[in-house]
Every structure is written in structure tokens, then in C-alpha cells.
Design an enzyme around this catalytic site. Structure first.
Site, mmCIF file in Angstrom:
data_model
loop_
_atom_site.group_PDB
_atom_site.id
_atom_site.type_symbol
_atom_site.label_atom_id
_atom_site.label_comp_id
_atom_site.label_asym_id
_atom_site.label_seq_id
_atom_site.Cartn_x
_atom_site.Cartn_y
_atom_site.Cartn_z
ATOM 1 N N HIS A 17 62.006 9.022 50.609
ATOM 2 C CA HIS A 17 61.579 9.876 51.731
ATOM 3 C C HIS A 17 60.269 9.381 52.345
ATOM 4 C CE1 HIS A 17 63.891 13.222 49.447
ATOM 5 N NE2 HIS A 17 64.582 12.975 50.538
ATOM 6 N N LYS A 41 70.980 28.088 47.647
ATOM 7 C CA LYS A 41 70.824 26.984 46.683
ATOM 8 C C LYS A 41 69.842 27.392 45.590
ATOM 9 C CE LYS A 41 71.868 22.560 48.884
ATOM 10 N NZ LYS A 41 71.285 21.268 49.287
ATOM 11 N N ARG A 94 70.928 5.412 53.358
ATOM 12 C CA ARG A 94 70.909 4.480 52.229
ATOM 13 C C ARG A 94 72.244 3.737 52.249
ATOM 14 N NH1 ARG A 94 69.597 9.271 48.268
ATOM 15 N NH2 ARG A 94 71.285 9.969 49.582
ATOM 16 N N SER A 132 67.047 12.632 45.340
ATOM 17 C CA SER A 132 66.379 13.717 44.604
ATOM 18 C C SER A 132 67.240 14.158 43.423
ATOM 19 C CB SER A 132 66.118 14.910 45.528
ATOM 20 O OG SER A 132 65.273 14.533 46.580
HETATM 21 O O1 PNS Z 1 68.314 16.722 52.287
HETATM 22 P P1 PNS Z 1 69.631 17.302 52.719
HETATM 23 O O2 PNS Z 1 70.042 18.428 51.784
HETATM 24 O O3 PNS Z 1 70.697 16.253 52.873
HETATM 25 O O4 PNS Z 1 69.376 17.954 54.171
HETATM 26 C C1 PNS Z 1 70.404 18.660 54.828
HETATM 27 C C2 PNS Z 1 69.880 19.380 56.105
HETATM 28 C C3 PNS Z 1 68.715 20.293 55.772
HETATM 29 C C4 PNS Z 1 69.437 18.340 57.098
HETATM 30 C C5 PNS Z 1 71.081 20.183 56.692
HETATM 31 O O5 PNS Z 1 71.658 20.962 55.678
HETATM 32 C C6 PNS Z 1 70.677 21.091 57.857
HETATM 33 O O6 PNS Z 1 70.270 20.633 58.890
HETATM 34 N N1 PNS Z 1 70.808 22.421 57.679
HETATM 35 C C7 PNS Z 1 70.450 23.403 58.672
HETATM 36 C C8 PNS Z 1 71.656 24.179 59.158
HETATM 37 C C9 PNS Z 1 72.301 23.540 60.374
HETATM 38 O O7 PNS Z 1 71.683 23.322 61.395
HETATM 39 N N2 PNS Z 1 73.630 23.260 60.264
HETATM 40 C C10 PNS Z 1 74.421 22.708 61.352
HETATM 41 C C11 PNS Z 1 74.308 21.220 61.521
HETATM 42 S S1 PNS Z 1 75.036 20.288 60.228
#
Ligand code: PNS
Length: 163
Positions: A17, A41, A94, A132
Site C-alpha cells: 500500500h 466485516k 498486483r 493484508s
Molecule cells: O481493500 P479492498 O477490501 O479490496 O477495498 C475494497 C473497496 C473499499 C475499494 C470496495 O469495497 C468499495 O469501494 N466499497 C464501497 C462500496 C461501493 O462503492 N460499492 C460499489 C462499487 S464496487
């Protein structure tokens, strides 16, 4: 001013990150690192702990605090981007395994808000296999992950997991 939102769970932040944040600062005036607050979560670190660890990691990187904001969000990411005046969602890529999930999210976000563009930065190859989840798994089993996370995270993992 160009602003990009770098969203994620960051449970916890890794050197993968921080490498994306460093590269992002080459391209954008400001990066908002945004931790998703997801009550469904059950993370290892609370949102407050994750924010604190990200702030400390940004300090460790020597990045200017004016150029890296650390925040939390709930709800739709594109709505948050609009509130922050950000036209870009920044995500790290990645191995190919990330591609399918990232493509789906990028397309959904474009559908929801065509004015917000998703851009990808390749993670530093030294951290290509770092996630993570794997960090937590290895650390819980007593593995040495110190070189893969900022030192504040290494210390906190040891404290949390009782090692
Ligand atoms: O680190 P991660 O868990 O891969 O991040 C995921 C994240 C936070 C980017 C994604 O879950 C997110 O944007 N959630 C917010 C809800 C949202 O906007 N959903 C619709 C688009 S996919």
C-alpha cells in the site's frame, strides 16, 4: 489541484500500500487514503486503529501530511469521491489474480458515476505477493512479516497477537 482517492480496507496497511501511495504522489497533488467502514466485516484492527497506523506509516514514509489525507468513508465510493472533489479512484494492481475483481469494481463505479475515473498503479515488485490477509495469516502463525509492513504495523501486530 488533482486529487485521487485511494480506497481500501487497509487491515492493516502494508508496504504494498505505501508503495502505491508513493507512486501516486508522483502523479497527483493530493491523495486521500480512505478506509471503508464496513460494519459487516470483522477486521483484526478497528477503523480507528487502521487510521492511526496509516497516519503513522505516512509519517514513516516522510510524505507531506498536506498531500496525504487519511479518512474513513461509508456508502458508495463514487459519492465519497464527489464529496472530496476527487476525479480519480486510485487502486493498486498486483498479479493477474487482482484483475477480475478490479475490472468489476472499476466498471461498476464508471456505471454509477462516469465522471470519476479509476486508475491503476502496479505495486512495487518487491511487494507483489503481499496482501493484508496473508500478512495477518502469517503473523498469526508466528511468521516474520516485519519487512513487508511499516514498522509501526509490525509492532502493533506483535502486540495484538501476543508475540
Ligand atoms: O481493500 P479492498 O477490501 O479490496 O477495498 C475494497 C473497496 C473499499 C475499494 C470496495 O469495497 C468499495 O469501494 N466499497 C464501497 C462500496 C461501493 O462503492 N460499492 C460499489 C462499487 S464496487
Amino acid at each position: 489541484m488533482s486529487v485521487a482517492v485511494y480506497p481500501g480496507s487497509f487491515d492493516p496497511i502494508t508496504r504494498g500500500h505505501t508503495s502505491i501511495i508513493s507512486s501516486g504522489l508522483e502523479a497527483f497533488d493530493k491523495i486521500v487514503v480512505a478506509v471503508l467502514h464496513n460494519p459487516r466485516k470483522s477486521p483484526l484492527f478497528s477503523v480507528e486503529e487502521r487510521l492511526e497506523l496509516i497516519r503513522e506509516s505516512v509519517r514513516e514514509m516522510g510524505a507531506s501530511p498536506e498531500r496525504v489525507e487519511v479518512d474513513t468513508f461509508e456508502g458508495l465510493l463514487v459519492d465519497y469521491c464527489k464529496r472530496k472533489g476527487a476525479g480519480v479512484i486510485l487502486r493498486g494492481l498486483r498479479a493477474v489474480a487482482d484483475f477480475e475483481y478490479e475490472l468489476q469494481m472499476a466498471n461498476m463505479n464508471r456505471h454509477l458515476e462516469p465522471g470519476v475515473v479509476t486508475m491503476f498503479i502496479m505495486a512495487d515488485d518487491a511487494y507483489f505477493y503481499v496482501s493484508s490477509n496473508l500478512i495477518k495469516e502469517a503473523a498469526k502463525l508466528g511468521g516474520d512479516v516485519d519487512r513487508l509492513v511499516p514498522s509501526c504495523v509490525a509492532a502493533r501486530l506483535r502486540a495484538k497477537l501476543g508475540r
